[in-house]
Design a protein around this motif. Sequence first.
Motif, PDB file in Angstrom:
ATOM      1  N   GLY A   1       7.751 -14.405 -64.016  1.00  0.00           N
ATOM      2  CA  GLY A   1       8.971 -13.680 -64.347  1.00  0.00           C
ATOM      3  C   GLY A   1       8.981 -12.231 -63.914  1.00  0.00           C
ATOM      4  O   GLY A   1      10.002 -11.549 -64.092  1.00  0.00           O
ATOM      5  N   SER A   2       7.902 -11.730 -63.352  1.00  0.00           N
ATOM      6  CA  SER A   2       7.907 -10.339 -62.887  1.00  0.00           C
ATOM      7  C   SER A   2       8.789 -10.155 -61.664  1.00  0.00           C
ATOM      8  O   SER A   2       9.373  -9.091 -61.452  1.00  0.00           O
ATOM      9  CB  SER A   2       6.480  -9.882 -62.563  1.00  0.00           C
ATOM     10  N   VAL A   3       8.881 -11.194 -60.836  1.00  0.00           N
ATOM     11  CA  VAL A   3       9.827 -11.200 -59.719  1.00  0.00           C
ATOM     12  C   VAL A   3      11.033 -12.008 -60.145  1.00  0.00           C
ATOM     13  O   VAL A   3      10.925 -13.194 -60.449  1.00  0.00           O
ATOM     14  CB  VAL A   3       9.183 -11.792 -58.443  1.00  0.00           C
ATOM     15  N   HIS A   4      12.179 -11.365 -60.195  1.00  0.00           N
ATOM     16  CA  HIS A   4      13.399 -12.036 -60.678  1.00  0.00           C
ATOM     17  C   HIS A   4      14.601 -11.483 -59.930  1.00  0.00           C
ATOM     18  O   HIS A   4      14.531 -10.443 -59.259  1.00  0.00           O
ATOM     19  CB  HIS A   4      13.560 -11.814 -62.188  1.00  0.00           C
ATOM     20  N   ARG A   5      15.721 -12.161 -60.076  1.00  0.00           N
ATOM     21  CA  ARG A   5      16.954 -11.739 -59.405  1.00  0.00           C
ATOM     22  C   ARG A   5      17.625 -10.609 -60.170  1.00  0.00           C
ATOM     23  O   ARG A   5      17.632 -10.610 -61.398  1.00  0.00           O
ATOM     24  CB  ARG A   5      17.936 -12.911 -59.284  1.00  0.00           C
ATOM     25  N   SER A   6      18.210  -9.692 -59.423  1.00  0.00           N
ATOM     26  CA  SER A   6      19.006  -8.605 -60.000  1.00  0.00           C
ATOM     27  C   SER A   6      20.228  -8.388 -59.122  1.00  0.00           C
ATOM     28  O   SER A   6      20.203  -8.682 -57.912  1.00  0.00           O
ATOM     29  CB  SER A   6      18.191  -7.305 -60.083  1.00  0.00           C
ATOM     30  N   PHE A   7      21.292  -7.890 -59.737  1.00  0.00           N
ATOM     31  CA  PHE A   7      22.497  -7.632 -58.951  1.00  0.00           C
ATOM     32  C   PHE A   7      22.241  -6.472 -57.995  1.00  0.00           C
ATOM     33  O   PHE A   7      21.693  -5.434 -58.375  1.00  0.00           O
ATOM     34  CB  PHE A   7      23.679  -7.303 -59.859  1.00  0.00           C
ATOM     35  N   ALA A   8      22.637  -6.653 -56.751  1.00  0.00           N
ATOM     36  CA  ALA A   8      22.329  -5.683 -55.692  1.00  0.00           C
ATOM     37  C   ALA A   8      23.394  -4.591 -55.645  1.00  0.00           C
ATOM     38  O   ALA A   8      24.250  -4.553 -54.751  1.00  0.00           O
ATOM     39  CB  ALA A   8      22.212  -6.389 -54.339  1.00  0.00           C
ATOM     40  N   TRP A   9      23.328  -3.669 -56.616  1.00  0.00           N
ATOM     41  CA  TRP A   9      24.280  -2.561 -56.630  1.00  0.00           C
ATOM     42  C   TRP A   9      24.135  -1.676 -55.407  1.00  0.00           C
ATOM     43  O   TRP A   9      25.104  -0.998 -55.002  1.00  0.00           O
ATOM     44  CB  TRP A   9      24.073  -1.715 -57.899  1.00  0.00           C
ATOM     45  N   HIS A  10      22.956  -1.671 -54.808  1.00  0.00           N
ATOM     46  CA  HIS A  10      22.733  -0.775 -53.672  1.00  0.00           C
ATOM     47  C   HIS A  10      23.582  -1.143 -52.465  1.00  0.00           C
ATOM     48  O   HIS A  10      23.734  -0.329 -51.547  1.00  0.00           O
ATOM     49  CB  HIS A  10      21.249  -0.786 -53.289  1.00  0.00           C
ATOM     50  N   ILE A  11      24.130  -2.348 -52.427  1.00  0.00           N
ATOM     51  CA  ILE A  11      25.027  -2.703 -51.326  1.00  0.00           C
ATOM     52  C   ILE A  11      26.226  -1.762 -51.293  1.00  0.00           C
ATOM     53  O   ILE A  11      26.755  -1.434 -50.227  1.00  0.00           O
ATOM     54  CB  ILE A  11      25.480  -4.171 -51.455  1.00  0.00           C
ATOM     55  N   PHE A  12      26.652  -1.298 -52.461  1.00  0.00           N
ATOM     56  CA  PHE A  12      27.818  -0.425 -52.540  1.00  0.00           C
ATOM     57  C   PHE A  12      27.443   1.056 -52.530  1.00  0.00           C
ATOM     58  O   PHE A  12      28.310   1.896 -52.286  1.00  0.00           O
ATOM     59  CB  PHE A  12      28.615  -0.726 -53.815  1.00  0.00           C
ATOM     60  N   THR A  13      26.195   1.385 -52.795  1.00  0.00           N
ATOM     61  CA  THR A  13      25.816   2.797 -52.936  1.00  0.00           C
ATOM     62  C   THR A  13      24.925   3.313 -51.819  1.00  0.00           C
ATOM     63  O   THR A  13      24.836   4.523 -51.635  1.00  0.00           O
ATOM     64  CB  THR A  13      25.102   3.021 -54.280  1.00  0.00           C
ATOM     65  N   ASN A  14      24.261   2.434 -51.073  1.00  0.00           N
ATOM     66  CA  ASN A  14      23.358   2.862 -50.012  1.00  0.00           C
ATOM     67  C   ASN A  14      24.040   2.786 -48.649  1.00  0.00           C
ATOM     68  O   ASN A  14      25.039   2.091 -48.471  1.00  0.00           O
ATOM     69  CB  ASN A  14      22.094   2.000 -49.987  1.00  0.00           C
ATOM     70  N   VAL A  15      23.469   3.498 -47.691  1.00  0.00           N
ATOM     71  CA  VAL A  15      23.931   3.412 -46.312  1.00  0.00           C
ATOM     72  C   VAL A  15      23.095   2.389 -45.560  1.00  0.00           C
ATOM     73  O   VAL A  15      22.116   1.847 -46.087  1.00  0.00           O
ATOM     74  CB  VAL A  15      23.842   4.794 -45.628  1.00  0.00           C
ATOM     75  N   ASP A  16      23.490   2.122 -44.331  1.00  0.00           N
ATOM     76  CA  ASP A  16      22.740   1.181 -43.510  1.00  0.00           C
ATOM     77  C   ASP A  16      21.353   1.733 -43.208  1.00  0.00           C
ATOM     78  O   ASP A  16      21.153   2.952 -43.138  1.00  0.00           O
ATOM     79  CB  ASP A  16      23.500   0.907 -42.214  1.00  0.00           C
ATOM     80  N   SER A  17      20.397   0.846 -43.037  1.00  0.00           N
ATOM     81  CA  SER A  17      19.019   1.278 -42.789  1.00  0.00           C
ATOM     82  C   SER A  17      18.332   0.264 -41.892  1.00  0.00           C
ATOM     83  O   SER A  17      18.489  -0.948 -42.072  1.00  0.00           O
ATOM     84  CB  SER A  17      18.254   1.405 -44.114  1.00  0.00           C
ATOM     85  N   ARG A  18      17.601   0.778 -40.925  1.00  0.00           N
ATOM     86  CA  ARG A  18      16.804  -0.085 -40.066  1.00  0.00           C
ATOM     87  C   ARG A  18      15.364  -0.182 -40.536  1.00  0.00           C
ATOM     88  O   ARG A  18      14.703  -1.194 -40.331  1.00  0.00           O
ATOM     89  CB  ARG A  18      16.844   0.450 -38.628  1.00  0.00           C
ATOM     90  N   SER A  19      14.859   0.889 -41.146  1.00  0.00           N
ATOM     91  CA  SER A  19      13.470   0.880 -41.599  1.00  0.00           C
ATOM     92  C   SER A  19      13.300   0.080 -42.879  1.00  0.00           C
ATOM     93  O   SER A  19      12.228  -0.466 -43.130  1.00  0.00           O
ATOM     94  CB  SER A  19      12.985   2.319 -41.815  1.00  0.00           C
ATOM     95  N   SER A  20      14.327   0.017 -43.722  1.00  0.00           N
ATOM     96  CA  SER A  20      14.251  -0.745 -44.975  1.00  0.00           C
ATOM     97  C   SER A  20      15.512  -1.599 -45.115  1.00  0.00           C
ATOM     98  O   SER A  20      16.437  -1.242 -45.845  1.00  0.00           O
ATOM     99  CB  SER A  20      14.106   0.197 -46.166  1.00  0.00           C
ATOM    100  N   PRO A  21      15.574  -2.716 -44.389  1.00  0.00           N
ATOM    101  CA  PRO A  21      16.802  -3.523 -44.374  1.00  0.00           C
ATOM    102  C   PRO A  21      17.184  -4.087 -45.727  1.00  0.00           C
ATOM    103  O   PRO A  21      18.366  -4.327 -45.989  1.00  0.00           O
ATOM    104  CB  PRO A  21      16.477  -4.643 -43.375  1.00  0.00           C
ATOM    105  N   ALA A  22      16.204  -4.316 -46.618  1.00  0.00           N
ATOM    106  CA  ALA A  22      16.531  -4.896 -47.918  1.00  0.00           C
ATOM    107  C   ALA A  22      17.409  -3.976 -48.750  1.00  0.00           C
ATOM    108  O   ALA A  22      18.162  -4.438 -49.610  1.00  0.00           O
ATOM    109  CB  ALA A  22      15.250  -5.232 -48.683  1.00  0.00           C
ATOM    110  N   SER A  23      17.341  -2.669 -48.516  1.00  0.00           N
ATOM    111  CA  SER A  23      18.143  -1.711 -49.277  1.00  0.00           C
ATOM    112  C   SER A  23      19.345  -1.216 -48.505  1.00  0.00           C
ATOM    113  O   SER A  23      19.996  -0.262 -48.923  1.00  0.00           O
ATOM    114  CB  SER A  23      17.276  -0.525 -49.701  1.00  0.00           C
ATOM    115  N   ALA A  24      19.667  -1.837 -47.355  1.00  0.00           N
ATOM    116  CA  ALA A  24      20.815  -1.414 -46.563  1.00  0.00           C
ATOM    117  C   ALA A  24      22.104  -1.698 -47.330  1.00  0.00           C
ATOM    118  O   ALA A  24      22.227  -2.712 -48.022  1.00  0.00           O
ATOM    119  CB  ALA A  24      20.831  -2.136 -45.218  1.00  0.00           C
ATOM    120  N   GLY A  25      23.072  -0.794 -47.203  1.00  0.00           N
ATOM    121  CA  GLY A  25      24.332  -0.933 -47.927  1.00  0.00           C
ATOM    122  C   GLY A  25      25.529  -0.557 -47.080  1.00  0.00           C
ATOM    123  O   GLY A  25      25.423  -0.273 -45.884  1.00  0.00           O
TER     124      GLY A  25
END
Length: 464
Positions: free
Chosen positions: A216-240
């Motif tokens: 349970g330490s790895v679990h799903r969470s709503f990806a709010w960063h899609i709306f708050t982050n900018v695009d990123s090539r170095s860290s694609p998981a946090s691109a927004g």
Amino acid sequence: MTDLAQTATGAPANEAEANARRRAQVRRSLARRNRAETRFKMLGLGSVLAAMAFVAILFGNILSNGLPAFWQFTLETEITFDPEVINVPDRPVRQAGQSDADYQAEMLGWQRRLAMVNWNRLLIAGVESAMAEDGVTTEIDARSAQSIIDSGARFVLRDMVIADPSIIGQTRRLNLLLSADGDNWAKEKLSRNLPDERQQLSRPARDVIDALMESGSVHRSFAWHIFTNVDSRSSPASAGLAGAFMGSFYMMLVVLLLAVPIGVASAIYLEEFAPKNRVTDLIEVNINNLAAVPSIVFGLLGAAVFINIFHLPLSAPLVGGLVLTLMTLPTVIIATRSSLRAVPPSLRQAALGIGASKTQMVFHHVLPVTYPGILTASILGVAQALGETAPLLLIGMNAFVANIPATPLDQSAALPVQIYLWQGNENRNFFEERTFAAIIVLLALMILLNALAIWLRSRLERKA
């Protein structure tokens, strides 16, 4: 006498037969018309159902592929802000009499020292802490542990220290995004039957993710960063989409401020005041032709005029807004003229009959009646411009921009262009879902604009 009698007695019979034949013919004709009407209704109903089915398939495909992207896997773990790792001096304090330039120089120097901190050591320690807490005994090296967490997490830790330097030496429980490869593995989008040399994650990293998911330490969470982050090539998981959203917002603002007033004013002049001659006929023909010109042609025009001649900044929302304004103007003009033509001539005659001037007649009597149609046409034109991609590509808005534009003159992307860029990303397993998620956001904005147009139209019609 006998023949005359037979004729006399046969006439009613023949007339009755003729009437019966006519009635039968009428019934057959009615039956054919009824069958034809029934067939037409069935074809119309079938067409509507087929269109609704295709729309449902389209939206179902988009939603089924895009909604999972709004939930990403995160690792909940404790991060210790080790002062031995974050070996930086105290945050500068502004001294009495110190100039702004000197204080900013000290702050920039302190932030540069923070940027040089090995934040990955804290992330690796966080993975090991989660493993120890959940009793995971898999042996994992530092590189494999680092590949589990998104590389953008180090900037999250850095910003936390910048915001509150007192957390150095403390332990905080955080939710850290898994990397793009880790998220793909957790969502089972990667084949588990491939040999290790063809896997994107090492065997220890995959085993640790599986074990932490079970605990349970790895679990799903709503990806709010899609709306708050900018695009990123170095860290694609946090691109927004924040940068692309603001770029589209500035472009639509330019379109609203230019296309709507210019288009409405042009339509009023051409319909109510312009003389009917060859010049106005030529203008009307060109406006109708411009409405059918492909959007990519407007992109070529914008690149040639606004960038090469006027030297406006490349990939700026201002240039994109000007190009989309040119593309939207014919739609607004044609729709506004149609609304003006729909006004009954008796209204104009009555206004002139009570002594109103032509200008008063247009602006006080005719124009208020056309507000619903003009408003609807304007919003629909803006909604159409929101989804355009081809003209924006030609003015350079497909460049990678990792900042949120502060003004319409700053470089930025746009939502349709961001969809185009993500669709062509080499990490197809991760960005396919993210592309559909961006499509959902764009469609939601367009549907919202259309709903606003319908609501305002009905509201203005009730007032009228």
